[in-house]
Design a protein around this motif. Structure first.
Motif, PDB file in Angstrom:
ATOM      1  N   PRO A   1      22.231 -35.236  21.493  1.00 12.20           N
ATOM      2  CA  PRO A   1      21.713 -33.952  21.289  1.00 12.20           C
ATOM      3  C   PRO A   1      21.994 -33.835  19.957  1.00 12.20           C
ATOM      4  O   PRO A   1      23.231 -33.662  20.086  1.00 12.20           O
ATOM      5  CB  PRO A   1      21.230 -33.424  22.413  1.00 12.20           C
ATOM      6  CG  PRO A   1      22.422 -34.765  23.254  1.00 12.20           C
ATOM      7  CD  PRO A   1      23.194 -35.240  21.801  1.00 12.20           C
ATOM      8  N   THR A   2      21.732 -33.022  19.624  1.00 10.35           N
ATOM      9  CA  THR A   2      22.118 -32.179  18.612  1.00 10.35           C
ATOM     10  C   THR A   2      22.640 -30.218  18.719  1.00 10.35           C
ATOM     11  O   THR A   2      22.642 -30.462  20.227  1.00 10.35           O
ATOM     12  CB  THR A   2      21.093 -31.398  17.411  1.00 10.35           C
ATOM     13  OG1 THR A   2      21.975 -30.155  16.231  1.00 10.35           O
ATOM     14  CG2 THR A   2      19.857 -30.896  17.534  1.00 10.35           C
ATOM     15  N   TRP A   3      23.027 -29.535  18.119  1.00  7.81           N
ATOM     16  CA  TRP A   3      22.776 -28.036  19.258  1.00  7.81           C
ATOM     17  C   TRP A   3      21.664 -27.605  20.362  1.00  7.81           C
ATOM     18  O   TRP A   3      20.654 -27.827  19.549  1.00  7.81           O
ATOM     19  CB  TRP A   3      22.801 -27.194  18.339  1.00  7.81           C
ATOM     20  CG  TRP A   3      23.840 -27.408  17.428  1.00  7.81           C
ATOM     21  CD1 TRP A   3      23.774 -27.175  15.394  1.00  7.81           C
ATOM     22  CD2 TRP A   3      25.941 -27.217  17.460  1.00  7.81           C
ATOM     23  NE1 TRP A   3      25.471 -28.146  15.172  1.00  7.81           N
ATOM     24  CE2 TRP A   3      26.207 -27.359  16.490  1.00  7.81           C
ATOM     25  CE3 TRP A   3      26.284 -26.894  18.689  1.00  7.81           C
ATOM     26  CZ2 TRP A   3      27.457 -27.130  15.776  1.00  7.81           C
ATOM     27  CZ3 TRP A   3      27.945 -26.879  17.979  1.00  7.81           C
ATOM     28  CH2 TRP A   3      28.634 -27.088  17.004  1.00  7.81           C
ATOM     29  N   THR A   4      22.388 -27.455  21.453  1.00  5.85           N
ATOM     30  CA  THR A   4      21.451 -27.487  22.362  1.00  5.85           C
ATOM     31  C   THR A   4      21.468 -26.117  23.077  1.00  5.85           C
ATOM     32  O   THR A   4      22.675 -25.819  23.378  1.00  5.85           O
ATOM     33  CB  THR A   4      21.122 -28.701  23.463  1.00  5.85           C
ATOM     34  OG1 THR A   4      20.764 -29.633  23.145  1.00  5.85           O
ATOM     35  CG2 THR A   4      20.504 -28.367  24.692  1.00  5.85           C
ATOM     36  N   ASP A   5      20.039 -25.475  23.277  1.00  9.30           N
ATOM     37  CA  ASP A   5      20.379 -24.129  24.120  1.00  9.30           C
ATOM     38  C   ASP A   5      21.360 -23.717  25.961  1.00  9.30           C
ATOM     39  O   ASP A   5      20.241 -24.072  26.129  1.00  9.30           O
ATOM     40  CB  ASP A   5      19.225 -23.170  23.793  1.00  9.30           C
ATOM     41  CG  ASP A   5      19.422 -21.742  23.923  1.00  9.30           C
ATOM     42  OD1 ASP A   5      20.196 -21.262  23.994  1.00  9.30           O
ATOM     43  OD2 ASP A   5      17.947 -21.612  23.873  1.00  9.30           O
TER      44      ASP A   5
ATOM     45  N   THR B   1      26.910 -20.965  23.705  1.00  8.83           N
ATOM     46  CA  THR B   1      26.816 -20.373  23.958  1.00  8.83           C
ATOM     47  C   THR B   1      28.134 -19.395  23.679  1.00  8.83           C
ATOM     48  O   THR B   1      28.252 -18.509  22.497  1.00  8.83           O
ATOM     49  CB  THR B   1      26.126 -19.306  25.135  1.00  8.83           C
ATOM     50  OG1 THR B   1      25.225 -19.357  25.895  1.00  8.83           O
ATOM     51  CG2 THR B   1      26.853 -17.513  25.220  1.00  8.83           C
ATOM     52  N   ARG B   2      28.790 -20.736  24.652  1.00  6.26           N
ATOM     53  CA  ARG B   2      31.549 -19.880  24.027  1.00  6.26           C
ATOM     54  C   ARG B   2      31.484 -20.134  23.673  1.00  6.26           C
ATOM     55  O   ARG B   2      31.980 -19.576  22.377  1.00  6.26           O
ATOM     56  CB  ARG B   2      31.242 -21.022  25.486  1.00  6.26           C
ATOM     57  CG  ARG B   2      31.002 -20.693  26.651  1.00  6.26           C
ATOM     58  CD  ARG B   2      32.105 -21.276  27.633  1.00  6.26           C
ATOM     59  NE  ARG B   2      31.777 -22.413  27.699  1.00  6.26           N
ATOM     60  CZ  ARG B   2      30.961 -23.572  28.611  1.00  6.26           C
ATOM     61  NH1 ARG B   2      30.356 -22.613  29.535  1.00  6.26           N
ATOM     62  NH2 ARG B   2      30.855 -24.491  29.230  1.00  6.26           N
TER      63      ARG B   2
ATOM     64  N   VAL C   1      33.542 -19.728  16.844  1.00  2.02           N
ATOM     65  CA  VAL C   1      33.339 -19.004  15.731  1.00  2.02           C
ATOM     66  C   VAL C   1      32.334 -18.720  15.670  1.00  2.02           C
ATOM     67  O   VAL C   1      30.953 -18.510  15.424  1.00  2.02           O
ATOM     68  CB  VAL C   1      32.260 -20.887  15.474  1.00  2.02           C
ATOM     69  CG1 VAL C   1      32.834 -21.160  14.142  1.00  2.02           C
ATOM     70  CG2 VAL C   1      33.666 -22.006  16.317  1.00  2.02           C
ATOM     71  N   PRO C   2      32.669 -17.543  14.499  1.00  2.00           N
ATOM     72  CA  PRO C   2      32.233 -16.630  13.640  1.00  2.00           C
ATOM     73  C   PRO C   2      30.905 -17.049  13.077  1.00  2.00           C
ATOM     74  O   PRO C   2      31.287 -17.352  12.223  1.00  2.00           O
ATOM     75  CB  PRO C   2      33.130 -15.338  13.148  1.00  2.00           C
ATOM     76  CG  PRO C   2      34.140 -16.041  13.510  1.00  2.00           C
ATOM     77  CD  PRO C   2      34.370 -17.782  14.502  1.00  2.00           C
TER      78      PRO C   2
ATOM     79  N   LEU D   1      16.997 -24.775  17.887  1.00  2.00           N
ATOM     80  CA  LEU D   1      18.502 -25.395  18.433  1.00  2.00           C
ATOM     81  C   LEU D   1      16.798 -26.487  19.311  1.00  2.00           C
ATOM     82  O   LEU D   1      16.016 -25.629  19.896  1.00  2.00           O
ATOM     83  CB  LEU D   1      19.152 -24.234  19.895  1.00  2.00           C
ATOM     84  CG  LEU D   1      19.775 -23.252  18.903  1.00  2.00           C
ATOM     85  CD1 LEU D   1      21.232 -23.137  19.700  1.00  2.00           C
ATOM     86  CD2 LEU D   1      20.767 -23.948  17.948  1.00  2.00           C
ATOM     87  N   CYS D   2      17.696 -27.145  19.856  1.00  2.00           N
ATOM     88  CA  CYS D   2      17.237 -28.273  20.962  1.00  2.00           C
ATOM     89  C   CYS D   2      17.099 -27.591  22.485  1.00  2.00           C
ATOM     90  O   CYS D   2      17.858 -26.648  22.730  1.00  2.00           O
ATOM     91  CB  CYS D   2      17.873 -29.247  21.132  1.00  2.00           C
ATOM     92  SG  CYS D   2      17.192 -30.697  22.053  1.00  2.00           S
ATOM     93  N   ARG D   3      16.321 -28.093  23.027  1.00  2.00           N
ATOM     94  CA  ARG D   3      15.862 -26.894  24.618  1.00  2.00           C
ATOM     95  C   ARG D   3      16.931 -28.328  25.284  1.00  2.00           C
ATOM     96  O   ARG D   3      16.199 -29.104  25.478  1.00  2.00           O
ATOM     97  CB  ARG D   3      14.386 -26.763  24.639  1.00  2.00           C
ATOM     98  CG  ARG D   3      13.676 -26.151  24.085  1.00  2.00           C
ATOM     99  CD  ARG D   3      14.134 -24.115  24.098  1.00  2.00           C
ATOM    100  NE  ARG D   3      14.122 -24.302  25.718  1.00  2.00           N
ATOM    101  CZ  ARG D   3      15.170 -23.319  26.510  1.00  2.00           C
ATOM    102  NH1 ARG D   3      15.564 -22.169  25.300  1.00  2.00           N
ATOM    103  NH2 ARG D   3      15.296 -23.387  27.502  1.00  2.00           N
ATOM    104  N   PRO D   4      17.543 -27.412  26.650  1.00  2.00           N
ATOM    105  CA  PRO D   4      18.007 -28.576  27.441  1.00  2.00           C
ATOM    106  C   PRO D   4      16.849 -29.361  28.379  1.00  2.00           C
ATOM    107  O   PRO D   4      16.953 -30.806  28.295  1.00  2.00           O
ATOM    108  CB  PRO D   4      18.235 -27.674  28.466  1.00  2.00           C
ATOM    109  CG  PRO D   4      18.698 -25.934  28.355  1.00  2.00           C
ATOM    110  CD  PRO D   4      17.903 -26.267  26.563  1.00  2.00           C
TER     111      PRO D   4
END
Ligand SMILES: NC(=O)c1ccc[n+]([C@@H]2O[C@H](COP(=O)([O-])OP(=O)(O)OC[C@H]3O[C@@H](n4cnc5c(N)ncnc54)[C@H](O)[C@@H]3O)[C@@H](O)[C@H]2O)c1
Length: 297
Positions: A228-232, A237-238, A243-244, A259-262
């Motif tokens: 997956p790509t970035w998933t919520d 969150t961490r 990364v600002p 974002l992708c959902r879990p």
């Protein structure tokens, strides 16, 4: 989805692993062992999935495991086989993000080693121990309605990442660890179709030199990973804390604008566990909402 057996879910206390536990319980799993380094979180997941499970005799338990430790993984797998008698699905979601974001010239070696330990050693140890347990258990028909699909001893699904296929900037430790997860998955699901040259034959074992399918596939065990790509999830969150400006950058790069959902990752995991994917092994299934199409790597 025809989910019916017993599942081991590592990393089930949070994020994608937790969503997988819910999806498996809601689709008919007979039992789930939720294994996580965070035992309290795993117990919370157990309580939640007992409430949504549809199997009339559904059972769930939590166990503490550190997937980077050989003894801990061995004990968890042995607990699973003692509890349920078999492992039909192994969904390996335990993993950690990079603690820093730097170019290679200044990247942190301790952080690099930590990601290899948890993400790579963890995937190796869990895949190895589950493969051994599955090999020792009786095969079941893949699907009652389609006998031509043969029998299966079990299914392994690892959580890799779109970073298994492309390299995201300033994330050498994460990119490396997720490329390795894909490598472990492909090797574990491997089918050998080549014949080694005669001079090499003596050094190969007999299965390999005869050109037969080897490793898990010959035992009716499928192994795949989801990328997956970035998933919520709490992991992201961490990462946003480290990364600002990451959140805005991520959204800008996402063709679907989110974002992708879990739960969406869990849907793909369910598909790979189910007999619907009975001819799929050794793959790294990208689910990135089209993100990697616009990135050259
Ligand atoms: N969230 C994303 O954007 C994303 C994208 C692609 C792939 N992934 C991968 O999916 C998997 C799950 O990620 P998530 O976003 O749900 O993260 P998460 O942080 O929400 O959950 C990870 C879980 O793994 C557990 N864990 C960490 N180290 C462990 C260890 N040594 N032993 C046992 N358990 C351990 C944590 O306690 C936690 O419950 C990871 O492998 C991650 O790399 C995540």
């Amino acid at each position: 989805m025809d989910i019916s057996g017993y599942a081991l879910v590592t990393g089930g206390a949070s994020g994608i692993g937790k969503a997988c536990c819910h999806a498996l319980a809601q689709e008919g799993a007979s039992g789930i062992l939720v294994a996580d380094i965070n035992l309290d979180g795993a117990k919370d997941t157990v309580a939640a999935i007992r409430a949504v499970a549809v199997h009339p005799e559904f059972r769930a338990e939590a166990i503490r495991v550190d997937v980077s430790q050989e003894d801990s993984v061995r004990d968890a797998i042995s607990h699973m086989t003692g509890l349920f008698g078999r492992i039909d699905y192994s969904v390996h979601c335990a993993g950690v993000p990079g603690g820093t974001s730097d170019p290679i010239s200044t990247a942190s070696f301790p952080d690099f080693k930590r990601l290899l330990e948890v993400n790579v050693h963890g995937t190796f140890l869990v895949t190895r121990a589950v493969s051994a347990a599955m090999k020792a258990q009786d095969p079941k028909p893949v699907h009652a309605k389609y006998p031509e699909r043969g029998t299966s001893r079990g299914v392994i699904v690892n959580l890799a990442s779109v970073s298994s296929h492309i390299c995201l900037p300033n994330m050498v430790q994460y990119n490396t660890s997720k490329h390795a997860v894909l490598g472990i998955t492909k090797t574990a699901g491997m089918v050998v179709t080549f014949r080694p040259p005669p001079l090499l034959t003596a050094d190969f074992d007999s299965d390999l030199s005869s050109g037969l399918a080897i490793d898990n596939v010959s035992h009716g065990i499928r192994v795949n990973c989801v990328c997956p790509t970035w998933t919520d999830t709490p992991m992201i969150t961490r990462a946003m804390e480290v990364v600002p400006g990451l959140e805005q950058r991520l959204l800008t790069g996402m063709p679907m604008g989110r974002l992708c959902r879990p739960e969406e990752v869990a849907d793909t995991v369910l598909y790979l566990c189910s007999p619907r994917s009975s001819f799929t092994t050794g793959t790294g299934m990208i689910m990135d909402g089209g993100m990697s199409l616009s990135i050259k790597s």
